[in-house]
Design a protein around this motif. Structure first.
Motif, PDB file in Angstrom:
ATOM      1  N   GLY A   1       0.824  -1.203   0.000  1.00 35.99           N
ATOM      2  CA  GLY A   1       0.000   0.000   0.000  1.00 35.99           C
ATOM      3  C   GLY A   1       0.860   1.256   0.000  1.00 35.99           C
ATOM      4  N   CYS A   2       1.992   1.172   0.638  1.00 36.43           N
ATOM      5  CA  CYS A   2       2.898   2.324   0.695  1.00 36.43           C
ATOM      6  C   CYS A   2       4.170   2.099  -0.123  1.00 36.43           C
ATOM      7  CB  CYS A   2       3.261   2.624   2.143  1.00 36.43           C
ATOM      8  SG  CYS A   2       1.823   3.145   3.102  1.00 36.43           S
ATOM      9  N   HIS A   3       4.717   0.895  -0.037  1.00 39.10           N
ATOM     10  CA  HIS A   3       5.969   0.595  -0.760  1.00 39.10           C
ATOM     11  C   HIS A   3       5.623  -0.095  -2.068  1.00 39.10           C
ATOM     12  CE1 HIS A   3       8.517   1.600   2.729  1.00 39.10           C
ATOM     13  NE2 HIS A   3       7.610   0.992   3.469  1.00 39.10           N
TER      14      HIS A   3
ATOM     15  N   PRO B   1      21.736   2.053   8.684  1.00 39.97           N
ATOM     16  CA  PRO B   1      20.607   1.735   9.559  1.00 39.97           C
ATOM     17  C   PRO B   1      19.315   2.378   9.032  1.00 39.97           C
ATOM     18  CG  PRO B   1      21.971   3.443  10.562  1.00 39.97           C
ATOM     19  CD  PRO B   1      22.658   3.030   9.298  1.00 39.97           C
ATOM     20  N   TYR B   2      18.196   1.982   9.620  1.00 39.14           N
ATOM     21  CA  TYR B   2      16.896   2.303   9.046  1.00 39.14           C
ATOM     22  C   TYR B   2      16.134   3.383   9.796  1.00 39.14           C
ATOM     23  CZ  TYR B   2      18.292  -1.889   6.671  1.00 39.14           C
ATOM     24  OH  TYR B   2      19.025  -2.780   5.943  1.00 39.14           O
ATOM     25  N   PHE B   3      15.171   3.916   9.081  1.00 34.88           N
ATOM     26  CA  PHE B   3      14.261   4.987   9.523  1.00 34.88           C
ATOM     27  C   PHE B   3      14.977   6.345   9.533  1.00 34.88           C
ATOM     28  CE2 PHE B   3      12.104   1.251  11.682  1.00 34.88           C
ATOM     29  CZ  PHE B   3      11.230   1.060  10.617  1.00 34.88           C
TER      30      PHE B   3
ATOM     31  N   ALA C   1      13.231  -3.589  11.715  1.00 34.70           N
ATOM     32  CA  ALA C   1      12.488  -2.610  10.905  1.00 34.70           C
ATOM     33  C   ALA C   1      11.156  -3.186  10.442  1.00 34.70           C
ATOM     34  CB  ALA C   1      13.337  -2.169   9.703  1.00 34.70           C
ATOM     35  N   VAL C   2      11.162  -4.439  10.029  1.00 39.75           N
ATOM     36  CA  VAL C   2       9.930  -5.068   9.557  1.00 39.75           C
ATOM     37  C   VAL C   2       8.939  -5.226  10.721  1.00 39.75           C
ATOM     38  CG1 VAL C   2       8.954  -7.234   8.669  1.00 39.75           C
ATOM     39  CG2 VAL C   2      11.013  -6.251   7.610  1.00 39.75           C
ATOM     40  N   THR C   3       9.447  -5.644  11.853  1.00 35.17           N
ATOM     41  CA  THR C   3       8.577  -5.801  13.023  1.00 35.17           C
ATOM     42  C   THR C   3       7.920  -4.465  13.385  1.00 35.17           C
ATOM     43  OG1 THR C   3      10.067  -7.535  13.816  1.00 35.17           O
ATOM     44  CG2 THR C   3       8.533  -6.592  15.429  1.00 35.17           C
TER      45      THR C   3
ATOM     46  N   LYS D   1       2.088   8.825   6.993  1.00 32.56           N
ATOM     47  CA  LYS D   1       2.433   9.012   8.393  1.00 32.56           C
ATOM     48  C   LYS D   1       3.292   7.849   8.883  1.00 32.56           C
ATOM     49  CE  LYS D   1       0.644   9.894  12.931  1.00 32.56           C
ATOM     50  NZ  LYS D   1      -0.317  10.651  13.705  1.00 32.56           N
ATOM     51  N   PHE D   2       4.332   8.137   9.628  1.00 37.02           N
ATOM     52  CA  PHE D   2       5.103   7.090  10.302  1.00 37.02           C
ATOM     53  C   PHE D   2       4.510   6.956  11.698  1.00 37.02           C
ATOM     54  CE2 PHE D   2       9.577   5.780  12.001  1.00 37.02           C
ATOM     55  CZ  PHE D   2       9.204   4.440  11.944  1.00 37.02           C
ATOM     56  N   GLY D   3       3.765   5.861  11.917  1.00 33.27           N
ATOM     57  CA  GLY D   3       3.041   5.695  13.171  1.00 33.27           C
ATOM     58  C   GLY D   3       1.542   5.757  12.946  1.00 33.27           C
TER      59      GLY D   3
ATOM     60  N   LEU E   1       3.463  -0.682  13.747  1.00 29.71           N
ATOM     61  CA  LEU E   1       3.087   0.731  13.714  1.00 29.71           C
ATOM     62  C   LEU E   1       2.190   1.087  12.525  1.00 29.71           C
ATOM     63  CD1 LEU E   1       5.106   0.855  15.954  1.00 29.71           C
ATOM     64  CD2 LEU E   1       6.274   2.744  14.808  1.00 29.71           C
ATOM     65  N   GLN E   2       2.481   0.502  11.381  1.00 30.99           N
ATOM     66  CA  GLN E   2       1.748   0.917  10.175  1.00 30.99           C
ATOM     67  C   GLN E   2       0.525   0.040   9.910  1.00 30.99           C
ATOM     68  OE1 GLN E   2       3.462   3.570  10.452  1.00 30.99           O
ATOM     69  NE2 GLN E   2       3.848   3.968   8.276  1.00 30.99           N
ATOM     70  N   LEU E   3       0.582  -1.211  10.385  1.00 30.43           N
ATOM     71  CA  LEU E   3      -0.498  -2.149  10.034  1.00 30.43           C
ATOM     72  C   LEU E   3      -1.146  -2.785  11.257  1.00 30.43           C
ATOM     73  CD1 LEU E   3       1.568  -3.861   7.185  1.00 30.43           C
ATOM     74  CD2 LEU E   3      -0.375  -2.313   6.807  1.00 30.43           C
ATOM     75  N   ASP E   4      -0.661  -2.436  12.432  1.00 30.93           N
ATOM     76  CA  ASP E   4      -1.148  -3.023  13.687  1.00 30.93           C
ATOM     77  C   ASP E   4      -1.114  -4.546  13.654  1.00 30.93           C
ATOM     78  OD1 ASP E   4      -1.908  -2.788  16.282  1.00 30.93           O
ATOM     79  OD2 ASP E   4      -4.066  -2.597  15.876  1.00 30.93           O
TER      80      ASP E   4
ATOM     81  N   PHE F   1      12.693 -11.715   1.306  1.00 33.60           N
ATOM     82  CA  PHE F   1      12.184 -11.053   0.087  1.00 33.60           C
ATOM     83  C   PHE F   1      12.884  -9.720  -0.146  1.00 33.60           C
ATOM     84  CE2 PHE F   1       9.262  -7.418  -0.736  1.00 33.60           C
ATOM     85  CZ  PHE F   1       9.370  -7.435  -2.126  1.00 33.60           C
ATOM     86  N   MET F   2      12.990  -8.909   0.894  1.00 32.96           N
ATOM     87  CA  MET F   2      13.562  -7.571   0.708  1.00 32.96           C
ATOM     88  C   MET F   2      15.011  -7.642   0.217  1.00 32.96           C
ATOM     89  SD  MET F   2      11.745  -5.003   3.405  1.00 32.96           S
ATOM     90  CE  MET F   2      12.574  -5.596   4.832  1.00 32.96           C
ATOM     91  N   LYS F   3      15.706  -8.689   0.644  1.00 36.07           N
ATOM     92  CA  LYS F   3      17.105  -8.809   0.189  1.00 36.07           C
ATOM     93  C   LYS F   3      17.204  -9.151  -1.304  1.00 36.07           C
ATOM     94  CE  LYS F   3      19.231  -9.769   4.652  1.00 36.07           C
ATOM     95  NZ  LYS F   3      19.942 -10.740   5.516  1.00 36.07           N
TER      96      LYS F   3
ATOM     97  N   PRO G   1      10.116   5.661   2.049  1.00 36.74           N
ATOM     98  CA  PRO G   1      11.421   5.427   1.401  1.00 36.74           C
ATOM     99  C   PRO G   1      11.393   4.238   0.453  1.00 36.74           C
ATOM    100  CG  PRO G   1      11.543   5.021   3.800  1.00 36.74           C
ATOM    101  CD  PRO G   1      10.128   5.358   3.488  1.00 36.74           C
ATOM    102  N   THR G   2      12.250   4.297  -0.535  1.00 43.38           N
ATOM    103  CA  THR G   2      12.443   3.147  -1.431  1.00 43.38           C
ATOM    104  C   THR G   2      12.957   1.960  -0.626  1.00 43.38           C
ATOM    105  OG1 THR G   2      13.641   2.313  -3.355  1.00 43.38           O
ATOM    106  CG2 THR G   2      14.798   3.936  -2.009  1.00 43.38           C
ATOM    107  N   LEU G   3      12.511   0.769  -0.977  1.00 45.49           N
ATOM    108  CA  LEU G   3      13.107  -0.436  -0.367  1.00 45.49           C
ATOM    109  C   LEU G   3      14.104  -1.110  -1.315  1.00 45.49           C
ATOM    110  CD1 LEU G   3      10.072  -1.961   1.591  1.00 45.49           C
ATOM    111  CD2 LEU G   3      11.747  -0.256   2.331  1.00 45.49           C
TER     112      LEU G   3
ATOM    113  N   ASN H   1      17.514  -1.998  -2.714  1.00 46.60           N
ATOM    114  CA  ASN H   1      18.849  -2.057  -2.095  1.00 46.60           C
ATOM    115  C   ASN H   1      18.804  -1.863  -0.581  1.00 46.60           C
ATOM    116  OD1 ASN H   1      20.214  -2.121  -4.778  1.00 46.60           O
ATOM    117  ND2 ASN H   1      19.307  -0.090  -4.917  1.00 46.60           N
ATOM    118  N   ILE H   2      17.690  -2.224   0.009  1.00 49.71           N
ATOM    119  CA  ILE H   2      17.504  -1.968   1.430  1.00 49.71           C
ATOM    120  C   ILE H   2      18.529  -2.714   2.290  1.00 49.71           C
ATOM    121  CG2 ILE H   2      15.722  -3.788   1.700  1.00 49.71           C
ATOM    122  CD1 ILE H   2      15.510  -0.314   3.320  1.00 49.71           C
ATOM    123  N   GLU H   3      19.023  -3.837   1.776  1.00 45.84           N
ATOM    124  CA  GLU H   3      20.068  -4.563   2.519  1.00 45.84           C
ATOM    125  C   GLU H   3      21.341  -3.726   2.664  1.00 45.84           C
ATOM    126  OE1 GLU H   3      21.343  -8.243   0.714  1.00 45.84           O
ATOM    127  OE2 GLU H   3      22.445  -8.874   2.508  1.00 45.84           O
TER     128      GLU H   3
END
Ligand code: HEC
Ligand code: HEC
Ligand code: HEC
Ligand code: HEC
Ligand code: CA
Ligand code: CA
Lengths: 331, 331
Positions: B209-211, B265-267, B278-280, B223-225, B285-288, B302-304, B255-257, B259-261
C-alpha cells in the motif's frame, strides 16, 4: 662535517649532470614502468580495503579519504583531517608511486607499504580503530571472508593479510606515461622549449642530487634546510624521531616529484601552496641559489610534465555489514 | 478522519493484492529500467562534481562522502557527519534510484534532484560552503571550464549548471537486474520459496500500500506511526516542517526499499540496525500487526532480493586546483 660532505657531494652530482645529455639512458631520472599485477584477486581485495571506511572507528574514513585517487592520491589540504575532525600534524604524501620509496612516511619509520598500512587504521588521530576491531568487522562479513579464502587459501582475516592486500593494491598505483617519460623514451617533441630548459636547470643546479630515479625522489633521506633553515610552526623533527640522533633533526625522505602538480600543498607542513614558491625555497635552502622568475617558471613547467597517467580505478562495490558486524562509532 | 481514510484505503489496497498473481504486469512493484544517458558528457561532468570535495568548505567532503557509491549510495551511519564533524539531524537516504522519488528529502522539501543538489553544498552542517565559493573554485580551473563549455555551449560556471550536471549524473544511478526484477520479468526460479512467501506476505499484509512502484517506495507521503507512535529521540517533524500543518507531523516520504540490505541503519533517525527489527516495527506501527519470527524472516528474505546491480563507476580524475583557486578551509 656531515653537512659539508653532503654539500660537496651534491655539488659534484650537480657538476656531473651539467653537461646535458640527450640520451635517456644517462639521465638521472628514469621512466616509470607500468605494473602488471601478479595476483589480480589480491589487488582487488586490497582495493576494497583501501576504499572501505569500516576500517575506521567512525565507519566514515577510508584510506581513500586522505589519499584520494581522484586527486593525485592525496587530500590537498595542509594537514589531514582525522577521526572527529582532529587536525593531523603533517601533510599527507601521495600513495601514487609510493612503492618506489626507500621507506614509508616522511621520516621513513615504516620499512615498506605493508608495515605502513597497519599504522593509520589504529592511529587515534586518523582512523582511530584498532586492528582487532577492523579485523572483526571484516570477519563478520561472509563476502569478505570468501575473498580472503580465494586469495590466501583460508578464510581467516587477520591484520597481516589485510595489510598484505592493501600493499599489493598500492603497488599497482604507479603513473607511467607522463610527457617527461615520453621525452625520456625518445619522443623529443614531448617537451616544449621552456620545459626542456627547466629540466636542464633542474639538473645543472643540483636538484637531481636529491630528486632522482624513476620517482624523482623517494630514494634517500636529506636535511631540509641544508644552507638555511626552513621557517615553520610545525614541531615535526623528521628522522630524528626515528634514530634519536640530533644530526637527523629536519632530515626527511626526499619526496617524489611525480604528479607534483596534483599533490599541493607542499612540504611536510603543507604550508606552501604554489610550485613557484616551493622551487624558490628549495633553491635557496638546499642549494643556496636565488632563482629568478624565468628560472623558477621553467623548473615549474618541467615539473608539470611529471604528471603521469592516473590509475584507472573502478569503484569497488563493498559487501554490506550484517547483524553480526560491529557497528561504527561516529560520535 | 484523514487517518481513518488512510487506514481504510490501505486495507482495501491490501485486499486487492491478497490474491496472488504470478503475472508481473499485475504486480504492485515494477522492474527498474536501465537508463541510457541522453548526454554522456553532462553525466560525466556531474560525476566529477559528485566526487569533488572542493565543493565543500574543508575541501574534504564530497557528495560521495555521505552517499558512498561503494556502499549503496549512503553512509551507513545513523546520522551524517558534516563539516567539522557536526552530527547531522537525520539519516542520509540513498541516492540510488532517487530520481524515481516524487520529491527529494525525507520531508519532500526539494521538488527534484536539481533543486536538491544545491542544498548540501551550502548547508553549514554538511559541506558548509556557499554557492559563490563553490562556483568560484570551479571557475578557477580551466579544465572544468572546458567541460562546462563542451556541455553547455559556454564556459560559464554557475550553480544552475552545477546542479543540472549533478542531477543528470544521479539520474543514471539506477539499479536494475535484482533477483526480484528477474522474477518479475518471468524467471520463476529467481526467488526461492521463502523469498516468494515473503513477497506474498509483503503484499497481503499491506506493505505494498505504501511501498510500491518500481522503487518500492518514493511515490507518496505517509504518516510514520499510523496505529502506534514511533518512539524516537529525534526532533524531526517530517512534512509538517514543509506544509506547517499539524496533520503532517511525522508524515514522511515513503522510502524506497530497493537495495535496502545496503542502506542500514533504518528509519529517518537511523536508530534501527536490522531489517528484522524494521519489519517488526513497520508491521506493528503501520499495520497493527504482530509478525511472528517466520513471517519477519520471510519478508526480510524477500527484501534482500531487491538489491540490484550497483552502478559501474569509474573513479573520475579531477583536474587540479591552481594558484588562482580559492583554498580549502579545513580548520
Ligand atoms: C586521516 C588521514 C589519513 C588516512 C585515513 C590515511 N592516511 Fe596515509 N598518510 C596520512 C598522513 C598525514 C601521512 C604522513 C604521515 C607521516 O609521514 O608521518 C600518511 C602516509 C602514508 C603513506 C606513506 C607515503 C610516503 O610517501 O611516505 C602511505 C603509503 C599511506 N599513508 C597509505 C595509507 C593507507 C593504506 C591508509 C589506509 C589503511 C591510509 N594511508 C590512511 C594521512 C592518512
Ligand atoms: C639536499 C637535498 C635536496 C635538494 C638539492 C633539493 N631538494 Fe627538493 N626536497 C628535499 C627534501 C628533503 C624535501 C622535503 C622537505 C620537507 O620536509 O617538506 C624536498 C621537497 C621538495 C618539494 C616539495 C615536495 C612535496 O611534495 O611537498 C619540491 C617541489 C622540491 N623539493 C623541488 C626541488 C627543486 C626544484 C630542487 C632544486 C632547485 C630541489 N627540490 C632540490 C630535498 C632536496
Ligand atoms: C554531510 C552529509 C551529506 C553530504 C555531504 C551530502 N548529503 Fe545528500 N543527504 C544527506 C542527508 C542527511 C540527507 C537527508 C536530509 C533530509 O531528508 O532532510 C540527504 C538527502 C539527499 C537526497 C534526497 C534523497 C531522498 O531520497 O530524498 C539526495 C538526492 C542527495 N542527498 C544528494 C546529495 C548530493 C548531490 C550531494 C552533494 C552535492 C549531497 N547529497 C551531499 C547527507 C549528505
Ligand atoms: C502507511 C504506510 C506504510 C506502510 C503500510 C508500510 N510502510 Fe514501511 N515505511 C513507511 C514510511 C513513511 C517509512 C519511513 C519511516 C521513517 O520516517 O523513518 C517507512 C520505512 C520503512 C522501512 C525503512 C526504510 C529505510 O530506508 O529506512 C522499511 C524496511 C519498511 N518501511 C518496510 C515496510 C514493510 C515490510 C511493511 C509492511 C509490513 C511496511 N513497510 C509498511 C510507510 C509505510
Ligand atoms: Ca603535499
Ligand atoms: Ca538508511
Amino acid at each position: 662535517m656531515k653537512l659539508r660532505t653532503l654539500v660537496i657531494s651534491l655539488l659534484s652530482i650537480g657538476a656531473l649532470v651539467t653537461s646535458f645529455n640527450a640520451s635517456a639512458t644517462n639521465e638521472p631520472i628514469q621512466p616509470i614502468q607500468a605494473v602488471t599485477p601478479k595476483n589480480p584477486d589480491l589487488v582487488e581485495l586490497g582495493k576494497m580495503l583501501f576504499f572501505d571506511p569500516r576500517l575506521s572507528k567512525s565507519g566514515w574514513i577510508s584510506c581513500n579519504s586522505c589519499h584520494n585517487l581522484s586527486m593525485g592520491g592525496t587530500d590537498n589540504i595542509p594537514s589531514s583531517i582525522g577521526h572527529a575532525w582532529q587536525q593531523g600534524p603533517i601533510n599527507a604524501p601521495t600513495v601514487l608511486n609510493s612503492s618506489m620509496n626507500l621507506a614509508q612516511f616522511w621520516d621513513g619509520r615504516a620499512k615498506d607499504l605493508k608495515e605502513q598500512a597497519g599504522g593509520p587504521i589504529a592511529n587515534p588521530g586518523e582512523m582511530a580503530s584498532t586492528h582487532e576491531l577492523a579485523v572483526s568487522v571484516l570477519n563478520s562479513i561472509p563476502q569478505y571472508r570468501a575473498k580472503f579464502e580465494k586469495v590466501f587459501g583460508s578464510d581467516k582475516v587477520d591484520i597481516d593479510r589485510v595489510t598484505t592486500a592493501i600493499a599489493a593494491f598500492e603497488e599497482t598505483l604507479v603513473t607511467p606515461g607522463s610527457r617527461f617519460d615520453k621525452w625520456l623514451e625518445g619522443d623529443k617533441n614531448a617537451l616544449n622549449k621552456q620545459e626542456l630548459e627547466g629540466y636542464k636547470l633542474f639538473k645543472s643546479s643540483g636538484c637531481t642530487g636529491c630528486h632522482n630515479g624513476p620517482a624523482v625522489g623517494g630514494a634517500l633521506y636529506q636535511k631540509f634546510g641544508v644552507h638555511h633553515p626552513y621557517k615553520t610552526d610545525s614541531k615535526i623533527e623528521g628522522r630524528k624521531s626515528v634514530t634519536g640522533k640530533d644530526t637527523d633533526l629536519n632530515v626527511f625522505k626526499v619526496p617524489t616529484l611525480r604528479n607534483i602538480e596534483l599533490t599541493y600543498p607542499y612540504f611536510h607542513d603543507g604550508a606552501v601552496w604554489t610550485l613557484e614558491e616551493a622551487v624558490t625555497i628549495m633553491g635557496k635552502l638546499q642549494l643556496d641559489r636565488d632563482f629568478n622568475k624565468k628560472e623558477v617558471d621553467s623548473i615549474v613547467a618541467f615539473m608539470k610534465t611529471l604528471t603521469g597517467k592516473q590509475p584507472d580505478i573502478k569503484l569497488p562495490i563493498l559487501p554490506p555489514s550484517n547483524n553480526d558486524t560491529p557497528r561504527p562509532q561516529p560520535f
